[in-house]
Design a protein around this motif. Structure first.
Motif, PDB file in Angstrom:
ATOM      1  N   ASP A  43       0.465  51.150 -17.315  1.00  0.00           N
ATOM      2  CA  ASP A  43       0.615  50.135 -18.563  1.00  0.00           C
ATOM      3  C   ASP A  43       1.768  50.186 -18.407  1.00  0.00           C
ATOM      4  O   ASP A  43       2.689  49.829 -18.199  1.00  0.00           O
ATOM      5  N   VAL A  44       1.983  48.418 -16.967  1.00  0.00           N
ATOM      6  CA  VAL A  44       2.846  47.677 -16.797  1.00  0.00           C
ATOM      7  C   VAL A  44       3.995  47.509 -17.567  1.00  0.00           C
ATOM      8  O   VAL A  44       5.239  47.229 -17.632  1.00  0.00           O
ATOM      9  N   HIS A  45       3.352  46.586 -18.611  1.00  0.00           N
ATOM     10  CA  HIS A  45       4.081  46.195 -19.630  1.00  0.00           C
ATOM     11  C   HIS A  45       4.823  47.000 -20.777  1.00  0.00           C
ATOM     12  O   HIS A  45       6.067  47.374 -20.662  1.00  0.00           O
ATOM     13  N   SER A  51       9.650  43.759 -13.382  1.00  0.00           N
ATOM     14  CA  SER A  51       9.141  42.470 -13.344  1.00  0.00           C
ATOM     15  C   SER A  51       7.563  43.097 -12.713  1.00  0.00           C
ATOM     16  O   SER A  51       7.539  43.526 -12.719  1.00  0.00           O
ATOM     17  N   SER A  52       6.812  42.324 -13.963  1.00  0.00           N
ATOM     18  CA  SER A  52       4.908  42.630 -13.149  1.00  0.00           C
ATOM     19  C   SER A  52       4.544  41.456 -13.378  1.00  0.00           C
ATOM     20  O   SER A  52       4.060  40.202 -13.754  1.00  0.00           O
ATOM     21  N   ARG A  53       2.840  41.720 -12.611  1.00  0.00           N
ATOM     22  CA  ARG A  53       1.855  40.942 -11.740  1.00  0.00           C
ATOM     23  C   ARG A  53       0.756  41.696 -12.214  1.00  0.00           C
ATOM     24  O   ARG A  53       0.662  42.368 -11.670  1.00  0.00           O
ATOM     25  N   ASP A  54      -0.590  41.177 -12.402  1.00  0.00           N
ATOM     26  CA  ASP A  54      -1.677  41.863 -12.950  1.00  0.00           C
ATOM     27  C   ASP A  54      -1.037  42.912 -13.232  1.00  0.00           C
ATOM     28  O   ASP A  54      -0.377  43.250 -14.382  1.00  0.00           O
ATOM     29  N   ALA A  55      -1.532  44.209 -12.941  1.00  0.00           N
ATOM     30  CA  ALA A  55      -1.181  45.802 -13.776  1.00  0.00           C
ATOM     31  C   ALA A  55       0.264  46.381 -12.491  1.00  0.00           C
ATOM     32  O   ALA A  55      -0.064  47.302 -12.417  1.00  0.00           O
ATOM     33  N   ASN A  56       0.720  45.330 -11.562  1.00  0.00           N
ATOM     34  CA  ASN A  56       1.725  46.322 -10.600  1.00  0.00           C
ATOM     35  C   ASN A  56       2.842  45.416 -11.172  1.00  0.00           C
ATOM     36  O   ASN A  56       3.347  44.374 -11.900  1.00  0.00           O
TER      37      ASN A  56
END
Ligand SMILES: Cc1ncc(COP(=O)(O)O)c(C=O)c1O
Length: 383
Positions: free
Chosen positions: A333-335, A349-354
């Motif tokens: 749950d990257v957020h 920060s995040s992009r996709d699930a990373n």
């Protein structure tokens, strides 16, 4: 040892480190005293001189020269733009897809704007072919071999993927594309400022970037490099008065593009961002980009070791040649993970699930160990 030295030398210039562990330079570089002062200088010049447009246009020329030196180009091969998108759109508008070569090859690692601009050219007759990534998070050269042929007009590649930190074999792609008569456009945004970048060594035809990440500037300023040999044959139809051979001729009856790369420019230059961009580029050159690359490599080796100990799944390729400053880690749950770290004063920060972790010159080994300790506490959010 090198990691401690560089951060110790430069960190006090970046006030954010008084309150945060900042590890998000892939989104935005930290604000330095020098860039802050440059904005004050802009306001001072405006206050004191009223409308110093000659000086402001000279500042745009200073930005052009500063960037050209940074990438080993000549100043007249560089257009000062407002974004990567503006530069690529002007370039795309100068290509013709009817009659000659009609295909543009685009990797799936590109920033959305790159794919979108080339797909927009389908309205002008272009065909777009995508090069997908392999399961290991790289794009092997064989995939380019399969995609580039004698109908390929241009190959659009990115130095480092903004999603997973994967570093492309740009030299290999350039060699292959040129053997097959295709041009190469390199988006260097995720590398410039953190990795030495020389257009003559890279042998690319075009390079685009902006200054707001590892070059420590702010939004609103970008650059397009166009190799001298291509200038004459490329006549943009996305244009404006700052692209004209004589900006101040003000001729409403004529379109005469500059013989230099200025032909890819458009309207009034982004003056405040230019002050900041020059300051950021100068600061990074003073700090040292080769030193920064070595420093970040040492930090990322430490980071990867710690992530392995935590059992985290790193989606960035492991070979040192296939990665740069950005390390991406899978999350369930990257957020929630970005928020949990933010609550502890750690900016990522995040992009996709990373989760994206992107150290720069100002980060210390302590930043990395602080992050690893926080990730251990939130291990449940690591996929
Ligand atoms: C690889 C890459 N290209 C392009 C951009 C942005 O392009 P533009 O300057 O058009 O907003 C980014 C920014 O986030 C990026 O990471």
């Amino acid at each position: 040892m090198a990691a401690i030295d560089l951060a110790g030398r430069v960190r006090s210039r970046f006030p954010i480190f008084r309150s945060k562990v900042y590890l998000n330079s892939c989104s935005q570089g930290a604000l330095s005293d020098r860039v802050r002062d440059s904005y004050l200088r802009y306001l001072g010049d405006w206050d004191e001189r009223g409308s110093p447009w000659e000086y402001w246009v000279e500042r745009a020329e200073a930005a052009r020269c500063s960037f050209a030196e940074l990438i080993g180009a000549d100043a007249d091969e560089v257009a000062v733009t407002t974004s990567v998108s503006a530069g690529v759109s002007a370039l795309a508008s100068a290509l013709r897809f009817d009659g000659g070569r009609g295909t543009v090859v685009v990797t799936d690692f590109e920033f959305p704007t790159i794919g979108q601009i080339w797909h927009a050219q389908e309205l002008r007759g272009a065909r777009v072919v995508h090069v997908p990534a392999a399961a290991d998070g790289t794009i092997p050269l064989e995939r380019f071999e399969a995609a580039i042929d004698d109908d390929t007009a241009l190959v659009a590649i990115t130095s480092i993927c903004f999603r997973n930190g994967s570093r492309l074999d740009a030299a290999g792609v350039v060699r292959l594309a040129h053997e097959r008569g295709a041009l190469v456009l390199l988006d260097a945004y995720q590398a410039i400022g953190a990795i030495p970048t020389d257009v003559r060594v890279l042998d690319v035809d075009f390079l685009v970037t902006g200054v707001l990440k590892y070059l420590l500037g702010s939004a609103g300023l970008g650059f397009l490099y166009c190799r001298r040999d291509h200038l004459e044959g490329l006549v943009p139809t996305v244009t404006g008065w700052f692209a004209d051979v004589d900006v101040f001729q003000m001729d409403v009856h004529d379109y005469s593009p500059s013989p230099t790369a200025r032909r890819f420019e458009a309207g009034t230059p982004p003056v405040p961002s230019i002050y900041a961009g020059i300051a950021g580029i100068e600061l990074m050159r003073e700090i040292g980009i080769a030193q920064t690359a070595a420093h970040v490599r040492a930090l990322n080796d430490l980071l990867l070791e710690g992530l392995d100990d935590l059992g985290a799944r790193v989606v960035t390729p492991r070979q040192p040649a296939r990665r740069g400053p950005l390390i991406a880690v899978a999350s369930s749950d990257v957020h929630a993970l970005v928020d949990a770290l933010a609550a502890e004063g750690i900016v990522t920060s995040s992009r996709d699930a990373n989760l994206r972790i992107s150290p720069h010159c100002y980060n210390s080994t302590r930043d990395v160990t602080t992050l690893l300790a926080a990730l251990a506490r939130h291990r449940v959010l690591l996929a």
